[in-house]
Write a protein that holds these residues in place. Structure first.
Motif, mmCIF file in Angstrom:
data_model
loop_
_atom_site.group_PDB
_atom_site.id
_atom_site.type_symbol
_atom_site.label_atom_id
_atom_site.label_comp_id
_atom_site.label_asym_id
_atom_site.label_seq_id
_atom_site.Cartn_x
_atom_site.Cartn_y
_atom_site.Cartn_z
ATOM 1 N N ILE A 157 0.996 -1.246 -0.093
ATOM 2 C CA ILE A 157 -0.068 -0.029 -0.057
ATOM 3 C C ILE A 157 0.937 1.380 0.029
ATOM 4 C CG2 ILE A 157 -1.626 1.375 1.477
ATOM 5 C CD1 ILE A 157 -3.013 -1.415 2.223
ATOM 6 N N THR A 158 1.929 1.079 0.946
ATOM 7 C CA THR A 158 2.731 2.325 0.981
ATOM 8 C C THR A 158 3.538 2.601 -0.244
ATOM 9 O OG1 THR A 158 3.372 1.820 3.234
ATOM 10 C CG2 THR A 158 4.746 3.359 2.327
ATOM 11 N N PHE A 159 4.059 1.525 -1.000
ATOM 12 C CA PHE A 159 4.629 1.675 -2.213
ATOM 13 C C PHE A 159 3.925 2.077 -3.295
ATOM 14 C CE2 PHE A 159 6.580 -0.756 -6.122
ATOM 15 C CZ PHE A 159 7.401 -0.082 -6.388
ATOM 16 N N PHE A 160 2.646 1.513 -3.521
ATOM 17 C CA PHE A 160 1.520 2.207 -4.291
ATOM 18 C C PHE A 160 1.411 3.687 -4.141
ATOM 19 C CE2 PHE A 160 -2.739 3.270 -5.529
ATOM 20 C CZ PHE A 160 -2.828 2.751 -6.608
ATOM 21 N N TYR A 161 1.156 4.001 -3.091
ATOM 22 C CA TYR A 161 0.985 5.616 -2.713
ATOM 23 C C TYR A 161 2.085 6.259 -3.255
ATOM 24 C CZ TYR A 161 -4.082 5.064 -1.773
ATOM 25 O OH TYR A 161 -5.223 4.799 -2.112
ATOM 26 N N LEU A 162 3.031 5.775 -2.942
ATOM 27 C CA LEU A 162 4.364 6.534 -3.349
ATOM 28 C C LEU A 162 4.447 6.799 -4.813
ATOM 29 C CD1 LEU A 162 7.052 5.133 -0.869
ATOM 30 C CD2 LEU A 162 6.266 7.544 -0.849
ATOM 31 N N ILE A 163 4.119 5.578 -5.757
ATOM 32 C CA ILE A 163 4.118 5.843 -6.978
ATOM 33 C C ILE A 163 3.009 6.844 -7.484
ATOM 34 C CG2 ILE A 163 3.528 4.467 -9.209
ATOM 35 C CD1 ILE A 163 4.940 2.055 -7.683
ATOM 36 N N TYR A 164 1.671 6.615 -6.824
ATOM 37 C CA TYR A 164 0.497 7.356 -7.098
ATOM 38 C C TYR A 164 0.970 8.819 -6.672
ATOM 39 C CZ TYR A 164 -4.135 9.263 -6.389
ATOM 40 O OH TYR A 164 -5.322 9.717 -6.430
ATOM 41 N N GLU B 246 3.699 10.385 -7.472
ATOM 42 C CA GLU B 246 4.479 11.007 -8.606
ATOM 43 C C GLU B 246 3.377 11.029 -9.627
ATOM 44 O OE1 GLU B 246 7.565 11.737 -8.845
ATOM 45 O OE2 GLU B 246 7.993 11.076 -7.052
ATOM 46 N N ILE B 247 2.324 10.332 -9.753
ATOM 47 C CA ILE B 247 1.316 10.526 -10.895
ATOM 48 C C ILE B 247 0.557 11.955 -10.450
ATOM 49 C CG2 ILE B 247 -0.946 9.444 -11.882
ATOM 50 C CD1 ILE B 247 0.586 6.797 -11.111
ATOM 51 N N LEU B 248 -0.052 11.949 -9.224
ATOM 52 C CA LEU B 248 -0.562 13.155 -8.786
ATOM 53 C C LEU B 248 0.237 14.533 -9.190
ATOM 54 C CD1 LEU B 248 -2.202 12.499 -5.345
ATOM 55 C CD2 LEU B 248 -3.033 12.915 -7.558
ATOM 56 N N LEU B 249 1.490 14.538 -8.837
ATOM 57 C CA LEU B 249 2.291 15.626 -9.392
ATOM 58 C C LEU B 249 2.270 15.710 -10.779
ATOM 59 C CD1 LEU B 249 5.610 14.991 -6.880
ATOM 60 C CD2 LEU B 249 4.137 17.112 -7.013
ATOM 61 N N GLY C 102 7.660 5.549 -10.221
ATOM 62 C CA GLY C 102 6.425 6.609 -10.456
ATOM 63 C C GLY C 102 6.678 7.252 -11.362
ATOM 64 N N TRP C 103 7.981 7.816 -11.792
ATOM 65 C CA TRP C 103 8.468 8.617 -12.973
ATOM 66 C C TRP C 103 7.989 7.793 -14.340
ATOM 67 C CZ3 TRP C 103 14.244 9.718 -12.045
ATOM 68 C CH2 TRP C 103 14.426 10.538 -11.014
ATOM 69 N N ALA C 104 8.037 6.468 -14.396
ATOM 70 C CA ALA C 104 7.661 5.626 -15.589
ATOM 71 C C ALA C 104 6.313 5.664 -15.768
ATOM 72 C CB ALA C 104 8.027 4.342 -15.320
ATOM 73 N N ALA C 105 5.636 5.676 -14.428
ATOM 74 C CA ALA C 105 4.068 5.630 -14.572
ATOM 75 C C ALA C 105 3.408 6.944 -15.175
ATOM 76 C CB ALA C 105 3.433 5.237 -13.240
ATOM 77 N N ALA C 106 4.057 8.056 -14.549
ATOM 78 C CA ALA C 106 3.548 9.580 -14.794
ATOM 79 C C ALA C 106 3.932 9.759 -16.373
ATOM 80 C CB ALA C 106 4.254 10.480 -13.869
ATOM 81 N N SER C 107 5.313 9.583 -16.813
ATOM 82 C CA SER C 107 5.561 9.548 -18.271
ATOM 83 C C SER C 107 4.892 8.994 -19.102
ATOM 84 C CB SER C 107 6.913 9.526 -18.207
ATOM 85 O OG SER C 107 7.913 10.406 -17.423
#
Lengths: 249, 259
Positions: free
Chosen positions: B6-13, B15-18, B108-113
């Protein structure tokens, strides 16, 4: 009093550009449950290094820290869950607003949406941040950011809270307000490790203080006991004497 | 264990929010980049002797390339953060291992990009319409290649950041790293076209991780014929992910002196 944390012979050596700097020299002491433990020292004394090691942020060179008779470094994740860390530096994601930031912090600690909502409202009230809740952190003043930083560190209702110079840059009114908040936390049964430069703050808030200088502990006890022992009326005179004595050795 | 994820997911999330805060601006960027590439390579360059299908070829090659450009721009802020702001220190006190906390940054970068670079495909299809032939398109292969390419670029940028001591040393990234990667990464050509000219040059070209991403994505869109074997490319991308993640995380952990 029950011992919560056993800090055993903690050493820290930094190496930079082929130079070794011994920031902590085998520091040993206990932190009791439900106490406010003040860490005092001049700049570069090793306070931030020690609090960062207890916060599991920084690697130790030697020694260990025990929580429930087990090294915190062997129960890293469960220890981090009960720990709140308010660092000296405002390490904030400035593009988020207060609401978003606290929501994310809650989620990092696996809090439910309902728990987040309740806790967030409580903290926004406590720190008078409600009217700024939709403001991005970069648009807040330093003082309000500091309030937020403290609120963030207690968002998940941790059992142990490390505050590294939390009142630096705050106006006197807010400083007093924060003192009350820290005392309330103690009344709730939290253990607080407070690093500070302000000796009045340490004197008023701390159940015990630890004077640290050049990586070694100089004195550790209740402020009243220390003052009596060293025959000083205030903590500042005592502190200056301890530092002077150390530097004369 | 569930809580760690959950923590890992929200750290990625996070980056997406940013990224979501600048999404519209990024969308405009993408539209301009795709449309100018199409205009030049589909309608102008054929008059200089290039084949008319070079436009679709180039546009599909843009998909991994845009992720690379986007994640590289994040290297600067990470380098600055490590050397000054120490925003990164907050995530290192969360109830998650430091390795996972650090890994969440490039993922997170990969997901956002990826959210933006994936849009190249529909935009290209709308503009090119019948010229972008999708008879050999494999959705499954495309998604696998796309996700893995993005993760590889995320860790590549993270590894680059780990090598740079200070923000003032970041100027060489575009000249010494991105430009050769881009020019020799199969954006303008296929690997076989190099191999046919010179086998040695072809083998040397395999050092470039970008070549596997452009080849894998084009193979999934246009079919296997004329491109490096899809599964070889995917295996190489996974290999590069492992290399960049291991070395990047190890180096950053050492620099931050974290537990």
């Amino acid at each position: 009093m029950n011992t919560l944390l056993k800090i055993q012979n903690i050493s820290k050596i930094y190496s930079s550009e082929k130079k070794l700097v011994e920031a902590l020299k085998g520091v040993t002491f206990n932190i009791y449950e439900k106490e406010i433990f003040g860490l005092l020292g001049v700049n570069g004394a090793g306070k931030t290094t020690l609090s960062s090691i207890i916060a599991t942020l920084l690697k130790k060179t030697a020694g260990d820290i025990l929580y429930k008779e087990k090294s915190i470094f062997h129960q890293l994740i469960s220890f981090r869950k009960i720990l709140g860390f308010c660092p000296q530096m405002q390490n904030l994601d400035m593009d988020f607003n207060i609401d978003e930031s606290l929501y994310l912090v809650g989620r990092y600690y696996s809090m439910t949406k309902k728990e987040i909502e309740l806790r967030r409202e409580f903290l926004l009230d406590q720190f008078d941040l409600k009217r700024y809740r939709k403001f991005n952190l970069h648009s807040l003043s330093g003082g309000y950011r500091q309030r937020f930083l403290i609120a963030r560190s207690v968002m998940h209702d941790p059992k142990i809270i490390i505050m590294d110079e939390p009142t630096v840059g705050l106006d006197p009114k807010l400083r007093r307000h924060l003192w009350k908040f820290i005392l309330d936390l103690k009344a709730e049964g939290k253990t607080i490790i407070l690093t500070t430069h302000y000796l009045d703050e340490a004197d008023i808030l701390s159940d015990r203080i630890c004077v640290i200088d050049q990586g070694s502990i100089k004195a550790i006890d209740k402020p009243s006991v220390l003052k009596q022992k060293w025959n000083h009326e205030n903590l500042e005179d005592l502190f200056l004497e301890l530092i002077k004595e150390k530097n004369n050795e | 264990m569930k809580n760690i994820f959950i923590t890992f997911f929200y750290l990625i999330y996070k980056e997406i929010l940013l990224f979501a805060k600048v999404y519209v601006s990024k969308l405009i960027d993408i539209f301009i980049i795709v449309s100018t590439n199409i205009i030049i390579f589909t309608y102008l360059m054929p008059s200089f002797g290039l084949k008319a299908n070079y436009g679709p070829f180039i546009v599909i090659g843009l998909i991994p390339l845009l992720t690379l450009f986007d994640v590289i721009s994040r290297v600067y802020s990470l380098v600055g953060d490590i050397s000054e702001n120490k925003k990164i220190s907050f995530i290192l006190t969360l109830p998650i291992t430091s390795t996972l906390a650090l890994a969440s940054i490039p993922i997170g970068w990969a997901a956002a990009s990826g959210i933006v670079s994936i849009l190249v495909f529909p935009i290209a299809k709308i503009i090119l319409y019948k010229q972008l032939i999708l008879t050999n398109f494999s959705f499954f292969k495309f998604i696998v290649a796309f996700i893995l390419s993005n993760i590889m670029f995320g860790f590549f940028a993270f590894w680059l950041a780990s090598l740079i001591k200070d923000e003032k040393y970041t100027s060489w990234i575009w000249a010494r790293v991105v430009n050769p990667l881009f020019m020799l990464g199969g954006y303008f050509y296929t690997w076989y076209s190099v191999f046919d000219k010179s086998e040695i040059a072809g083998y040397i070209n395999l050092i470039n991780p970008l070549i596997y991403t452009t080849e894998a994505i084009r193979a999934s869109v246009f079919g296997q014929s004329g491109y490096l074997n899809y599964y070889v490319s995917i295996s190489a991308i996974i290999g590069f992910i492992l290399i960049f993640s291991i070395f990047g995380i190890r180096k950053i952990k050492k620099r931050l002196d974290c537990v």
